[in-house]
Design a protein around this motif. Structure first.
Motif, PDB file in Angstrom:
ATOM      1  N   TYR A   1       0.824  -1.222   0.000  1.00 27.97           N
ATOM      2  CA  TYR A   1       0.000   0.000   0.000  1.00 27.97           C
ATOM      3  C   TYR A   1       0.853   1.266   0.000  1.00 27.97           C
ATOM      4  O   TYR A   1       0.552   2.232  -0.707  1.00 27.97           O
ATOM      5  CB  TYR A   1      -0.926   0.031   1.232  1.00 27.97           C
ATOM      6  CG  TYR A   1      -2.134  -0.892   1.157  1.00 27.97           C
ATOM      7  CD1 TYR A   1      -2.548  -1.457  -0.049  1.00 27.97           C
ATOM      8  CD2 TYR A   1      -2.858  -1.210   2.313  1.00 27.97           C
ATOM      9  CE1 TYR A   1      -3.647  -2.312  -0.110  1.00 27.97           C
ATOM     10  CE2 TYR A   1      -3.957  -2.059   2.262  1.00 27.97           C
ATOM     11  CZ  TYR A   1      -4.343  -2.612   1.057  1.00 27.97           C
ATOM     12  OH  TYR A   1      -5.427  -3.457   1.001  1.00 27.97           O
ATOM     13  N   LYS A   2       1.915   1.256   0.823  1.00 25.06           N
ATOM     14  CA  LYS A   2       2.720   2.468   0.986  1.00 25.06           C
ATOM     15  C   LYS A   2       3.546   2.810  -0.260  1.00 25.06           C
ATOM     16  O   LYS A   2       4.040   3.918  -0.398  1.00 25.06           O
ATOM     17  CB  LYS A   2       3.639   2.330   2.200  1.00 25.06           C
ATOM     18  CG  LYS A   2       2.890   2.417   3.524  1.00 25.06           C
ATOM     19  CD  LYS A   2       3.858   2.420   4.690  1.00 25.06           C
ATOM     20  CE  LYS A   2       3.094   2.563   6.007  1.00 25.06           C
ATOM     21  NZ  LYS A   2       4.028   2.528   7.168  1.00 25.06           N
ATOM     22  N   LYS A   3       3.694   1.835  -1.143  1.00 20.89           N
ATOM     23  CA  LYS A   3       4.458   2.076  -2.377  1.00 20.89           C
ATOM     24  C   LYS A   3       3.673   2.908  -3.394  1.00 20.89           C
ATOM     25  O   LYS A   3       4.253   3.502  -4.299  1.00 20.89           O
ATOM     26  CB  LYS A   3       4.789   0.742  -3.067  1.00 20.89           C
ATOM     27  CG  LYS A   3       5.857  -0.096  -2.417  1.00 20.89           C
ATOM     28  CD  LYS A   3       6.105  -1.287  -3.344  1.00 20.89           C
ATOM     29  CE  LYS A   3       7.115  -2.255  -2.790  1.00 20.89           C
ATOM     30  NZ  LYS A   3       7.352  -3.363  -3.730  1.00 20.89           N
ATOM     31  N   ALA A   4       2.345   2.866  -3.298  1.00 22.10           N
ATOM     32  CA  ALA A   4       1.504   3.382  -4.393  1.00 22.10           C
ATOM     33  C   ALA A   4       0.826   4.696  -4.051  1.00 22.10           C
ATOM     34  O   ALA A   4       0.398   4.921  -2.912  1.00 22.10           O
ATOM     35  CB  ALA A   4       0.460   2.329  -4.754  1.00 22.10           C
ATOM     36  N   LEU A   5       0.740   5.556  -5.049  1.00 20.65           N
ATOM     37  CA  LEU A   5      -0.137   6.719  -4.970  1.00 20.65           C
ATOM     38  C   LEU A   5      -0.851   6.862  -6.298  1.00 20.65           C
ATOM     39  O   LEU A   5      -0.428   6.271  -7.304  1.00 20.65           O
ATOM     40  CB  LEU A   5       0.636   7.990  -4.610  1.00 20.65           C
ATOM     41  CG  LEU A   5       1.605   8.590  -5.639  1.00 20.65           C
ATOM     42  CD1 LEU A   5       1.617  10.102  -5.493  1.00 20.65           C
ATOM     43  CD2 LEU A   5       3.018   8.070  -5.405  1.00 20.65           C
ATOM     44  N   THR A   6      -1.937   7.613  -6.310  1.00 23.62           N
ATOM     45  CA  THR A   6      -2.743   7.774  -7.524  1.00 23.62           C
ATOM     46  C   THR A   6      -2.813   9.241  -7.912  1.00 23.62           C
ATOM     47  O   THR A   6      -3.171  10.088  -7.094  1.00 23.62           O
ATOM     48  CB  THR A   6      -4.168   7.220  -7.295  1.00 23.62           C
ATOM     49  OG1 THR A   6      -4.065   5.822  -6.998  1.00 23.62           O
ATOM     50  CG2 THR A   6      -5.036   7.392  -8.532  1.00 23.62           C
ATOM     51  N   ILE A   7      -2.432   9.534  -9.158  1.00 30.56           N
ATOM     52  CA  ILE A   7      -2.557  10.886  -9.722  1.00 30.56           C
ATOM     53  C   ILE A   7      -3.270  10.723 -11.059  1.00 30.56           C
ATOM     54  O   ILE A   7      -2.691  10.213 -12.026  1.00 30.56           O
ATOM     55  CB  ILE A   7      -1.179  11.559  -9.913  1.00 30.56           C
ATOM     56  CG1 ILE A   7      -0.439  11.660  -8.562  1.00 30.56           C
ATOM     57  CG2 ILE A   7      -1.342  12.939 -10.545  1.00 30.56           C
ATOM     58  CD1 ILE A   7       0.988  12.170  -8.667  1.00 30.56           C
ATOM     59  N   GLU A   8      -4.520  11.112 -11.116  1.00 31.10           N
ATOM     60  CA  GLU A   8      -5.348  10.843 -12.301  1.00 31.10           C
ATOM     61  C   GLU A   8      -4.793  11.470 -13.574  1.00 31.10           C
ATOM     62  O   GLU A   8      -4.761  10.839 -14.629  1.00 31.10           O
ATOM     63  CB  GLU A   8      -6.780  11.349 -12.042  1.00 31.10           C
ATOM     64  CG  GLU A   8      -7.749  11.016 -13.151  1.00 31.10           C
ATOM     65  CD  GLU A   8      -9.133  11.586 -12.890  1.00 31.10           C
ATOM     66  OE1 GLU A   8      -9.667  12.268 -13.777  1.00 31.10           O
ATOM     67  OE2 GLU A   8      -9.675  11.330 -11.789  1.00 31.10           O
ATOM     68  N   ASP A   9      -4.342  12.717 -13.499  1.00 30.71           N
ATOM     69  CA  ASP A   9      -3.814  13.436 -14.663  1.00 30.71           C
ATOM     70  C   ASP A   9      -2.463  12.820 -15.063  1.00 30.71           C
ATOM     71  O   ASP A   9      -1.492  12.862 -14.290  1.00 30.71           O
ATOM     72  CB  ASP A   9      -3.653  14.920 -14.320  1.00 30.71           C
ATOM     73  CG  ASP A   9      -3.213  15.740 -15.518  1.00 30.71           C
ATOM     74  OD1 ASP A   9      -2.082  15.520 -15.993  1.00 30.71           O
ATOM     75  OD2 ASP A   9      -3.993  16.601 -15.975  1.00 30.71           O
ATOM     76  N   ARG A  10      -2.381  12.250 -16.259  1.00 30.94           N
ATOM     77  CA  ARG A  10      -1.171  11.520 -16.664  1.00 30.94           C
ATOM     78  C   ARG A  10       0.069  12.429 -16.725  1.00 30.94           C
ATOM     79  O   ARG A  10       1.157  12.021 -16.332  1.00 30.94           O
ATOM     80  CB  ARG A  10      -1.410  10.836 -18.023  1.00 30.94           C
ATOM     81  CG  ARG A  10      -0.312   9.817 -18.382  1.00 30.94           C
ATOM     82  CD  ARG A  10      -0.654   9.068 -19.659  1.00 30.94           C
ATOM     83  NE  ARG A  10       0.347   8.070 -20.003  1.00 30.94           N
ATOM     84  CZ  ARG A  10       0.339   6.806 -19.592  1.00 30.94           C
ATOM     85  NH1 ARG A  10      -0.632   6.373 -18.814  1.00 30.94           N
ATOM     86  NH2 ARG A  10       1.296   5.974 -19.963  1.00 30.94           N
ATOM     87  N   LYS A  11      -0.119  13.649 -17.192  1.00 31.00           N
ATOM     88  CA  LYS A  11       1.020  14.564 -17.283  1.00 31.00           C
ATOM     89  C   LYS A  11       1.567  14.879 -15.893  1.00 31.00           C
ATOM     90  O   LYS A  11       2.785  14.901 -15.669  1.00 31.00           O
ATOM     91  CB  LYS A  11       0.600  15.848 -18.001  1.00 31.00           C
ATOM     92  CG  LYS A  11       1.777  16.763 -18.354  1.00 31.00           C
ATOM     93  CD  LYS A  11       1.358  17.874 -19.285  1.00 31.00           C
ATOM     94  CE  LYS A  11       2.564  18.689 -19.723  1.00 31.00           C
ATOM     95  NZ  LYS A  11       2.182  19.761 -20.685  1.00 31.00           N
TER      96      LYS A  11
END
Length: 487
Positions: A426-436
């Motif tokens: 879990y701690k490895k991942a983050l989510t950023i919707e905008d690809r740029k």
């Protein structure tokens, strides 16, 4: 202009209403493109049924109609041909209309889940360097010797295929290498083509939104080999258990290649680094600028195919050492800060695993491996959690982001990817919707000697959102952000 009776050669016909002794100026399956004197083929697509547009085609000037069911209203002066399968009929008609162009060159089809583009493109490149006139029909581009055309599908529709093959005939192309997708086989787009060879790369999880089951997906691929003639060769990767399945009913001459199993063509990786691969192919060593285990398979496939097509072994090895990487396939740049950014088309679980395992086999483990990845919308949803699991299991940091969401909400796709992440990751991942912004964040996180993998889009220069395509090139964008870091 060609007689209708001539372009119906080898088409399985159920019924004819009217005369086939008429001329056809052109052929199309899109009623909007019909003009006076054309033949309209009413095909049943996934979105629209051409049978609903027969009247429109006649109003626009169609003098002949190919269909699976005769319309209730028959128009005088129009010839109707009823067939069992109009998509199959279209492919045979297209070949006949363009004077069976596949007979006049040496056509090789490449099929499999991963590696189709690389194998076809490298064969094009190798035979060009050997001095031949060569054609290419691929996901990335279409080449008629030196003339480039934009590709819209992995395997174009049968009219487009034969049109380009006809153009290749006109300029004296001797060899053509063509990607053959499962969609293309299933929709009969390759029917009526004369293949001199077929290559099978591998089979893994993909397109189950279309084929429903893995067995159906496998059997569609197999159909391509079932249709090869006894004059053709069938070359398959037997490290994949489905390789031998492809050979079961083929009349073609059978050849195998592998890194791990007994095969006609064997390869061993002697060195694997970011500069390239040192391989032992059968009894000879060869250096290639291509990188990773998966490319060892691709190089072996092109070596075997080139030999089966008559090139000398020493010449093939020399040409392999001169080959350049294919657009969007493990393309990498190194910044002044010694950050390595890799752009790869890996959009299936197996392809992503292969690329990440390749990077991990080369890196020293003293640096971070930061992966930016998403999944396409309106496609196989079952692979999304698998992609999330693989990315976080094999990377030190992961940024989940938007790919080509198409008509789906990006947040829904991302939520499904996140379901595959195990608690310890879990701690490895983050989510950023905008690809740029996700690519920018990866560049900002990266320290000297770190590696960034941007996966999923590769050669694509657009992002597809709600039916619109916007300019978007992963490689250009990461290069821009890496330059900014140097300032």
């Amino acid at each position: 202009m060609i007689a209708l009776k001539d372009i119906l050669y080898k088409v399985t016909i159920n019924a004819v209403v009217g005369s086939t002794n008429i001329d056809v100026l052109d052929v199309d399956f899109d009623s909007r493109k019909i003009t006076d004197g054309n033949l309209f083929v009413a095909t049943r697509g996934t979105i629209a049924d051409g049978h609903d547009f027969i009247d429109t085609a006649i109003e626009k000037g169609a003098k002949s109609i190919v269909c699976e069911a005769l319309p209730k209203k028959i128009i005088d002066g129009v010839t109707y041909i009823e067939v069992e399968n109009s998509s199959k009929a279209l492919a045979i008609i297209a070949s006949n209309f363009y004077q069976i162009p596949s007979e006049n060159l040496r056509l090789v089809g490449v099929t499999g889940t991963n590696g189709k583009t690389t194998v076809a493109s490298l064969l094009y490149q190798l035979f060009k360097k050997a001095g031949y006139k060569v054609g290419l029909l691929s996901t990335v581009k279409i080449m008629v010797d030196n003339t480039e055309y934009k590709a819209t599908h992995t395997t174009p529709d049968s009219l487009t295929i034969n049109k380009y093959l006809s153009e290749m005939n006109a300029v004296g192309v001797e060899f053509c290498f063509m990607e053959v997708s499962s969609h293309g086989i299933h929709q009969h787009r390759t029917e009526g083509l004369c293949f001199e060879g077929g290559i099978f790369t591998n089979l893994s999880h993909d397109h189950l939104d279309y084929h429903k089951t893995f067995a159906e997906y496998r059997d569609v691929k197999k159909k391509f080999f079932d249709q090869l003639s006894d004059k053709a060769f069938a070359l398959v990767n037997v490290d994949d258990k489905n390789g031998l399945v492809m050979l079961q009913n083929t009349q073609a001459r059978k050849y195998t290649y592998a890194l791990k199993s007994y095969a006609d063509y064997k390869s061993q990786i002697l060195e694997n680094q970011f500069g390239g691969l040192l391989l032992k192919v059968n009894d000879s060593e060869v250096w290639t600028r291509l990188i990773g285990n998966f490319n060892a398979y691709n190089v072996l496939a092109i070596y075997a195919a080139a030999e089966l097509l008559g090139l000398e072994k020493v010449e093939i090895l020399r040409l392999i050492s001169d080959l350049e990487n294919v657009s969007g396939r493990f393309q990498y740049v190194v910044s002044g800060e010694k950050i390595t950014a890799i752009v790869d088309y890996a959009h299936t679980p197996d392809a992503l695993k292969n690329v990440l395992e390749t990077i991990n086999s080369i890196r020293t483990k003293n640096e971070e491996l930061i992966t930016v990845v998403g999944c396409g919308g309106d496609r196989d949803k079952t692979k999304r959690p698998k992609m999330g699991h693989i990315a976080t299991a094999l990377s030190t940091k992961v940024i989940f982001t938007s790919d080509n969401p198409r008509s789906e909400k990006p947040e829904d796709i991302l939520s499904e990817i996140e379901k595959g992440v195990e608690p310890q990751n879990y701690k490895k991942a983050l989510t950023i919707e905008d690809r740029k912004q996700a690519i920018k964040a990866a560049c900002q996180i990266a320290q000297p000697n770190d590696i960034i993998l941007i996966a999923g889009k590769g050669h694509e220069t657009y992002q597809e959102i709600k039916g619109e395509r916007f300019d978007f090139d992963d490689l250009k964008i990461v290069q821009e952000f890496l330059k900014q870091l140097q300032k």
